[in-house]
Design an enzyme around this catalytic site. Structure first.
Site, PDB file in Angstrom:
ATOM      1  N   ASN A  76       0.841  -1.194   0.000  1.00 39.20           N
ATOM      2  CA  ASN A  76       0.000   0.000   0.000  1.00 39.20           C
ATOM      3  C   ASN A  76       0.883   1.252   0.000  1.00 39.20           C
ATOM      4  O   ASN A  76       2.101   1.153   0.042  1.00 39.20           O
ATOM      5  CB  ASN A  76      -0.984  -0.012   1.183  1.00 39.20           C
ATOM      6  CG  ASN A  76      -0.256  -0.049   2.506  1.00 39.20           C
ATOM      7  OD1 ASN A  76       0.451   0.881   2.861  1.00 39.20           O
ATOM      8  ND2 ASN A  76      -0.411  -1.151   3.245  1.00 39.20           N
TER       9      ASN A  76
ATOM     10  N   ASP B 240      -4.565  -6.365   5.262  1.00 34.08           N
ATOM     11  CA  ASP B 240      -5.629  -7.158   5.890  1.00 34.08           C
ATOM     12  C   ASP B 240      -5.675  -8.572   5.318  1.00 34.08           C
ATOM     13  O   ASP B 240      -6.173  -9.490   5.954  1.00 34.08           O
ATOM     14  CB  ASP B 240      -6.989  -6.489   5.654  1.00 34.08           C
ATOM     15  CG  ASP B 240      -7.104  -5.193   6.442  1.00 34.08           C
ATOM     16  OD1 ASP B 240      -6.438  -5.093   7.493  1.00 34.08           O
ATOM     17  OD2 ASP B 240      -7.842  -4.285   6.011  1.00 34.08           O
TER      18      ASP B 240
ATOM     19  N   ALA C 143       1.006   1.486  11.748  1.00 32.60           N
ATOM     20  CA  ALA C 143       1.313   0.811  10.472  1.00 32.60           C
ATOM     21  C   ALA C 143       0.045   0.572   9.661  1.00 32.60           C
ATOM     22  O   ALA C 143      -1.037   0.385  10.216  1.00 32.60           O
ATOM     23  CB  ALA C 143       2.005  -0.517  10.748  1.00 32.60           C
TER      24      ALA C 143
HETATM   25  N1  CTP Z   1      -4.161  -3.095  12.153  1.00 35.81           N
HETATM   26  C1  CTP Z   1      -3.386  -4.086  12.699  1.00 35.81           C
HETATM   27  N2  CTP Z   1      -3.324  -5.295  12.088  1.00 35.81           N
HETATM   28  C2  CTP Z   1      -3.982  -5.534  10.949  1.00 35.81           C
HETATM   29  C3  CTP Z   1      -4.769  -4.508  10.370  1.00 35.81           C
HETATM   30  C4  CTP Z   1      -4.841  -3.293  11.006  1.00 35.81           C
HETATM   31  O1  CTP Z   1      -2.770  -3.874  13.752  1.00 35.81           O
HETATM   32  N3  CTP Z   1      -3.872  -6.731  10.370  1.00 35.81           N
HETATM   33  C5  CTP Z   1      -4.248  -1.807  12.870  1.00 35.81           C
HETATM   34  C6  CTP Z   1      -3.645  -0.634  12.138  1.00 35.81           C
HETATM   35  O2  CTP Z   1      -2.277  -0.476  12.475  1.00 35.81           O
HETATM   36  C7  CTP Z   1      -4.479   0.522  12.673  1.00 35.81           C
HETATM   37  C8  CTP Z   1      -5.847  -0.113  12.938  1.00 35.81           C
HETATM   38  O3  CTP Z   1      -5.604  -1.520  13.004  1.00 35.81           O
HETATM   39  O4  CTP Z   1      -3.979   0.994  13.914  1.00 35.81           O
HETATM   40  C9  CTP Z   1      -6.935   0.143  11.946  1.00 35.81           C
HETATM   41  O5  CTP Z   1      -6.513  -0.100  10.632  1.00 35.81           O
HETATM   42  P1  CTP Z   1      -7.521   0.096   9.422  1.00 35.81           P
HETATM   43  O6  CTP Z   1      -6.867  -0.353   8.176  1.00 35.81           O
HETATM   44  O7  CTP Z   1      -8.141   1.455   9.468  1.00 35.81           O
HETATM   45  O8  CTP Z   1      -8.711  -0.868   9.804  1.00 35.81           O
HETATM   46  P2  CTP Z   1      -8.926  -2.401   9.718  1.00 35.81           P
HETATM   47  O9  CTP Z   1      -9.001  -2.910  11.112  1.00 35.81           O
HETATM   48  O10 CTP Z   1      -7.931  -3.034   8.826  1.00 35.81           O
HETATM   49  O11 CTP Z   1     -10.406  -2.475   9.139  1.00 35.81           O
HETATM   50  P3  CTP Z   1     -10.979  -2.044   7.698  1.00 35.81           P
HETATM   51  O12 CTP Z   1      -9.829  -2.183   6.726  1.00 35.81           O
HETATM   52  O13 CTP Z   1     -12.089  -2.995   7.484  1.00 35.81           O
HETATM   53  O14 CTP Z   1     -11.449  -0.634   7.847  1.00 35.81           O
END
Ligand code: CTP
Length: 400
Positions: free
Chosen positions: A208, A278, A274
């Site tokens: 990303n 996902d 970070a």
């Molecule tokens: N995060 C994490 N581990 C993952 C995904 C996200 O620790 N596998 C953490 C990121 O570092 C951030 C928070 O979760 O602090 C939210 O990340 P974001 O991408 O906004 O949300 P997601 O939980 O991934 O949900 P979505 O993509 O469905 O919005």
């Protein structure tokens, strides 16, 4: 401030006369002051005024024969607890940003590894000029503290954004800096930063646009305030400066998860900035995938959510901060994350705001706390946003 060693750099702008008040403010609060002035600065203020106020010999000539026993630009940089360049002209900003050392002040700046505060002062058009702005950004990235100019009447007869901040305010900023310096002393802070790369085959990955700048700014700010920082970062070109930062480089979400879990137990504060992938390819092709079919399907599996995993095991004395990047129903979604991942604070970024989010040096956030408070920032440098986040964490901890 008593006993602090302050080096004041003065360059050739009319605001140099105000710097005389700044010297007095430092002196009357018990600091020792030494001044380095450029030749242009001495067109505006005299050596006699500077030496009378600072009660120290002025340094302005790199090759002063009376100073042969001491390499002044090095000894002064070592002596300083901090350096303040006020006023800072476009010239000194450009020279320091580019590593030019052709006089006493620019040479001393390059030799200096102490905190450096820069208070620009110039005509508003000069200040807005892209090269000047770029150079200021370079200084920020070097770790300098930029004391932004204010708007108002300028010496050239016009009005605009370019007036040096008032001496009282410069003094207060530096005073607060010293006061804040040790407030995370003895505290352990873990920070995640950057993107993760999820390999598809030996040459390709899913990634990303995260640059890692927000996490690195947090690491620098926490270390400057006395914290012992573990920075777990995905691939990035950024570097760290502070000796209190222990950097751990990872590539994938799984590696980031493992490294976080290995240290989380001993941490006081965990900040998860970070942009973790996902999903990751279920299998990594051992050889480069050839384009011998019209459609290629990749099977992806969910990665472990590091923030949520830490939320499940965290002790009440540990503070957990997450980020949320949203494109719609921002507040609502961020509040869900705050609750579902058991975080104490969620820092909400919106991709809708110009100048905020990925690949920018600035950011604009809303910080939501478990107690239901919301704090909205202006658009400002990621270094300043990092300080706001740490201020909030400090306040939350001192209320407990
Ligand atoms: N995060 C994490 N581990 C993952 C995904 C996200 O620790 N596998 C953490 C990121 O570092 C951030 C928070 O979760 O602090 C939210 O990340 P974001 O991408 O906004 O949300 P997601 O939980 O991934 O949900 P979505 O993509 O469905 O919005």
């Amino acid at each position: 401030m008593t006993g602090k060693h302050i080096v004041i750099g003065i360059t050739g702008g009319i605001a140099a006369y105000k710097t005389m008040f700044l010297i007095r403010l430092f002196k009357s609060s018990g600091c020792e002051v030494r001044v380095v002035a450029t030749r242009s600065a001495l067109q505006f203020v005299t050596p006699l005024t500077i030496e009378t106020l600072s009660q120290n010999k002025l340094y302005s000539d790199l090759f002063d024969p009376t100073e042969h026993r001491d390499v002044q630009h090095i000894s002064m940089a070592d002596w300083a607890d901090c350096v303040v360049v006020a006023p800072a002209t476009a010239n000194i900003i450009g020279k320091y940003a580019c590593g030019i050392a052709d006089d006493a002040l620019s040479t001393m700046l390059l030799a200096c590894q102490k905190p450096i505060f820069i208070a620009p002062a110039m005509n508003d058009k000069m200040f807005a000029e892209p090269t000047v702005q770029h150079n200021i950004e370079l200084l920020r990235q070097k770790g300098c503290h930029i004391i932004a100019p204010t708007s108002g009447f300028l010496a050239c007869g016009t009005s605009g954004n370019g007036r040096m901040e008032e001496p009282e305010n410069i003094f207060t900023i530096i005073n607060q800096y010293f006061a804040a310096q040790q407030r995370f002393s003895g505290r352990k802070v873990m920070i995640t930063a950057g993107p993760t790369y999820e390999p598809i085959d030996p040459v390709r990955f899913i990634g990303n646009h995260s640059s890692g700048l927000m996490g690195f700014s947090l690491a620098e700010a926490a270390a400057e305030q006395g914290a012992e920082v573990t920075l777990i970062t995905g691939p990035t070109s950024l570097t760290t400066r502070h000796p209190n930062i222990q950097r751990v480089d990872v590539t994938t979400a799984e590696q980031m998860y493992q490294q976080c879990m290995a240290v989380v137990e001993s941490q006081d504060i965990m900040i998860m900035s970070a942009a973790v992938a996902d999903y990751t390819p279920a299998e990594v092709a051992p050889e480069k995938i050839k384009k011998n079919c019209d459609n290629l399907e990749l099977h992806l599996t969910k990665t472990k959510d590091i923030l949520a995993s830490i939320g499940k095991i965290k002790r009440p004395t540990q503070t957990l901060v997450g980020f949320a990047l949203e494109t719609e129903h921002e507040i609502e979604n961020a509040q869900k994350k705050l609750h579902n991942k058991n975080a104490d604070v969620i820092v909400l970024n919106s991709l809708r705001t110009k100048g905020a989010g990925f690949r920018t040096a600035t950011n604009k956030v809303i910080m939501l706390t478990k107690a239901g408070d919301a704090f909205e920032s202006e658009l400002k440098s990621k270094a300043d946003i990092a300080k706001d986040i740490l201020n909030l964490i400090y306040k939350l901890n001192s209320h407990e």
